[in-house]
Design a protein around this motif. Structure first.
Motif, short mmCIF file in Angstrom:
data_model
loop_
_atom_site.label_atom_id
_atom_site.label_comp_id
_atom_site.label_asym_id
_atom_site.label_seq_id
_atom_site.Cartn_x
_atom_site.Cartn_y
_atom_site.Cartn_z
N THR A 34 0.81 -1.21 0.00
CA THR A 34 0.00 0.00 0.00
C THR A 34 0.85 1.27 0.00
OG1 THR A 34 -0.15 0.46 2.39
CG2 THR A 34 -1.55 -1.30 1.52
N SER A 35 0.16 2.36 -0.24
CA SER A 35 0.76 3.68 -0.05
C SER A 35 0.78 3.99 1.44
CB SER A 35 -0.06 4.74 -0.80
OG SER A 35 -1.38 4.79 -0.27
N LEU A 36 1.32 5.14 1.81
CA LEU A 36 1.36 5.51 3.22
C LEU A 36 -0.03 5.65 3.82
CD1 LEU A 36 4.22 8.18 3.15
CD2 LEU A 36 4.35 5.85 4.05
N ASP A 37 -1.01 5.99 2.97
CA ASP A 37 -2.38 6.15 3.47
C ASP A 37 -3.26 4.94 3.18
OD1 ASP A 37 -2.12 6.84 0.78
OD2 ASP A 37 -3.72 8.35 0.83
N GLY A 38 -2.63 3.77 3.00
CA GLY A 38 -3.37 2.53 2.90
C GLY A 38 -4.11 2.31 1.60
N ARG A 39 -3.57 2.83 0.51
CA ARG A 39 -4.23 2.69 -0.78
C ARG A 39 -3.42 1.78 -1.70
NH1 ARG A 39 -9.42 5.05 -0.59
NH2 ARG A 39 -9.35 6.18 1.37
N VAL A 40 -4.10 1.12 -2.64
CA VAL A 40 -3.42 0.15 -3.50
C VAL A 40 -3.44 0.52 -4.97
CG1 VAL A 40 -3.78 -1.78 -1.93
CG2 VAL A 40 -5.53 -1.25 -3.65
N ALA A 41 -4.16 1.57 -5.33
CA ALA A 41 -4.21 2.00 -6.73
C ALA A 41 -4.80 3.40 -6.80
CB ALA A 41 -5.06 1.04 -7.57
N THR A 42 -4.50 4.09 -7.88
CA THR A 42 -5.08 5.41 -8.11
C THR A 42 -6.56 5.25 -8.46
OG1 THR A 42 -4.58 5.39 -10.48
CG2 THR A 42 -2.86 6.25 -8.99
N ALA A 43 -7.25 6.37 -8.60
CA ALA A 43 -8.66 6.32 -8.96
C ALA A 43 -8.87 5.66 -10.31
CB ALA A 43 -9.24 7.74 -8.97
N SER A 44 -7.88 5.75 -11.22
CA SER A 44 -7.99 5.14 -12.54
C SER A 44 -7.61 3.66 -12.53
CB SER A 44 -7.09 5.88 -13.53
OG SER A 44 -5.72 5.71 -13.18
N GLY A 45 -7.07 3.17 -11.39
CA GLY A 45 -6.70 1.77 -11.30
C GLY A 45 -5.22 1.48 -11.44
N GLU A 46 -4.39 2.51 -11.66
CA GLU A 46 -2.95 2.28 -11.81
C GLU A 46 -2.35 1.87 -10.47
OE1 GLU A 46 1.15 4.58 -13.19
OE2 GLU A 46 -0.77 5.66 -13.18
N SER A 47 -1.58 0.77 -10.48
CA SER A 47 -1.00 0.27 -9.23
C SER A 47 0.45 -0.18 -9.37
CB SER A 47 -1.84 -0.90 -8.70
OG SER A 47 -1.84 -1.96 -9.63
N GLN A 48 0.99 -0.20 -10.54
CA GLN A 48 2.36 -0.67 -10.75
C GLN A 48 3.29 0.52 -10.96
OE1 GLN A 48 2.13 -3.44 -14.02
NE2 GLN A 48 1.40 -5.06 -12.71
N TRP A 49 4.22 0.77 -10.02
CA TRP A 49 4.39 -0.03 -8.80
C TRP A 49 4.36 0.88 -7.59
CZ3 TRP A 49 4.10 -5.11 -9.30
CH2 TRP A 49 4.44 -5.69 -10.53
N ILE A 50 3.57 0.52 -6.59
CA ILE A 50 3.50 1.30 -5.36
C ILE A 50 4.73 1.06 -4.51
CG2 ILE A 50 2.27 1.48 -3.15
CD1 ILE A 50 -0.33 1.25 -4.67
N THR A 51 5.20 -0.17 -4.48
CA THR A 51 6.42 -0.50 -3.74
C THR A 51 7.54 -0.81 -4.72
OG1 THR A 51 5.70 -2.80 -3.56
CG2 THR A 51 5.20 -1.34 -1.72
N GLY A 52 8.79 -0.82 -4.21
CA GLY A 52 9.95 -0.99 -5.05
C GLY A 52 10.34 -2.44 -5.30
N PRO A 53 11.40 -2.66 -6.09
CA PRO A 53 11.81 -4.02 -6.45
C PRO A 53 12.21 -4.89 -5.27
CG PRO A 53 13.45 -2.39 -7.14
CD PRO A 53 12.24 -1.63 -6.73
#
Length: 244
Positions: A34-53
């Motif tokens: 997740t992001s710092l505020d507990g989210r897994v994707a933007t409003a449009s659905g983009e999620s790659q990549w929230i965390t690093g390799p």
């Protein structure tokens, strides 16, 4: 070892086996990125990549330590994941891939279905799943596991876990999505929780890591105790255990 030196360590090492023997289900480990505020994707659905390799590699190592990995039908339809362990040298430790899919909607052309004879895929559905769709998936090597539905017509989580326990699954890693995470938390069936946090904020219009729980009071919220915190590359990993 039940008493004396090493009792705690022995219980942790054997936690999955002990859970299966005592409760008839696997130990459930929910993993979130997740992001710092507990989210897994933007409003449009983009999620790659929230965390690093480094965090993603750590996640693959976690897969290798579990008997099975579980996601929901919506995650499969959206991301078409492989759900294997792709770290060099650990490929053969890829877990059984499990899909919660009440109506057997898994596409026969998905990565999971087309590789079912290479790495096992179990689809957990309800009696409402159409026979034609089941047969198409069976022909590809997907194992169909029928369980009871809950009041909403979806797979009943507790029944699904007992079915996995009966198939000798002792450690289950749940990777998503938000509705599946909420279903396991609402059922009180999450024993461990690993949260990888990336250093970004996505805001209230983005997608939450956990779907609605319908809580009216804080006292009804699932609670966990912090086990450890560590830095993984540019991200952090928090490990929690179900509060006693």
């Amino acid at each position: 070892v039940e008493v004396g030196e090493g009792a705690t360590e022995a219980a942790e090492i054997n936690a999955g086996f002990l859970t299966q023997v005592r409760e008839g289900r696997p130990l459930v480990h929910l993993k979130l990125a997740t992001s710092l505020d507990g989210r897994v994707a933007t409003a449009s659905g983009e999620s790659q990549w929230i965390t690093g390799p480094q965090a993603r590699a750590w996640g693959h190592r976690l897969r290798a330590t579990h008997d099975a990995i579980l996601v929901g039908a919506n995650t499969v339809a959206r991301d078409d994941p492989e759900l294997t362990c792709r770290l060099p040298g650990l490929e053969r430790y890829s877990p059984v891939r499990v899909v919660l899919d009440s109506r057997a909607r898994l596409s026969p052309t998905s990565k999971l279905a087309t590789t079912a004879r290479v790495h096992p895929v179990w689809l957990i559905c309800t009696p409402a799943a159409p026979a034609t769709q089941r047969e198409a998936l069976l022909a590809l090597g997907v194992e169909i596991v029928e369980v009871a539905a809950d009041a909403t017509g979806r797979v009943d989580v507790a029944t699904a876990l007992r079915a996995l326990g009966a198939r000798d699954i002792t450690r289950l890693m749940v990777e998503g999505g938000g509705e599946v995470a909420a279903a396991f938390l609402e059922a009180g069936e999450v024993d461990r929780l690993s949260i990888f946090r990336g250093g970004l904020v996505l805001g209230g219009d983005s997608r939450s890591a956990v779907g609605p729980l319908g809580l009216e009071r804080l006292g009804f919220a699932p609670r966990f105790s912090l086990v450890s915190t560590r830095v993984v590359g540019s991200d952090t990993l928090e490990t929690w255990a179900k509060a006693a």
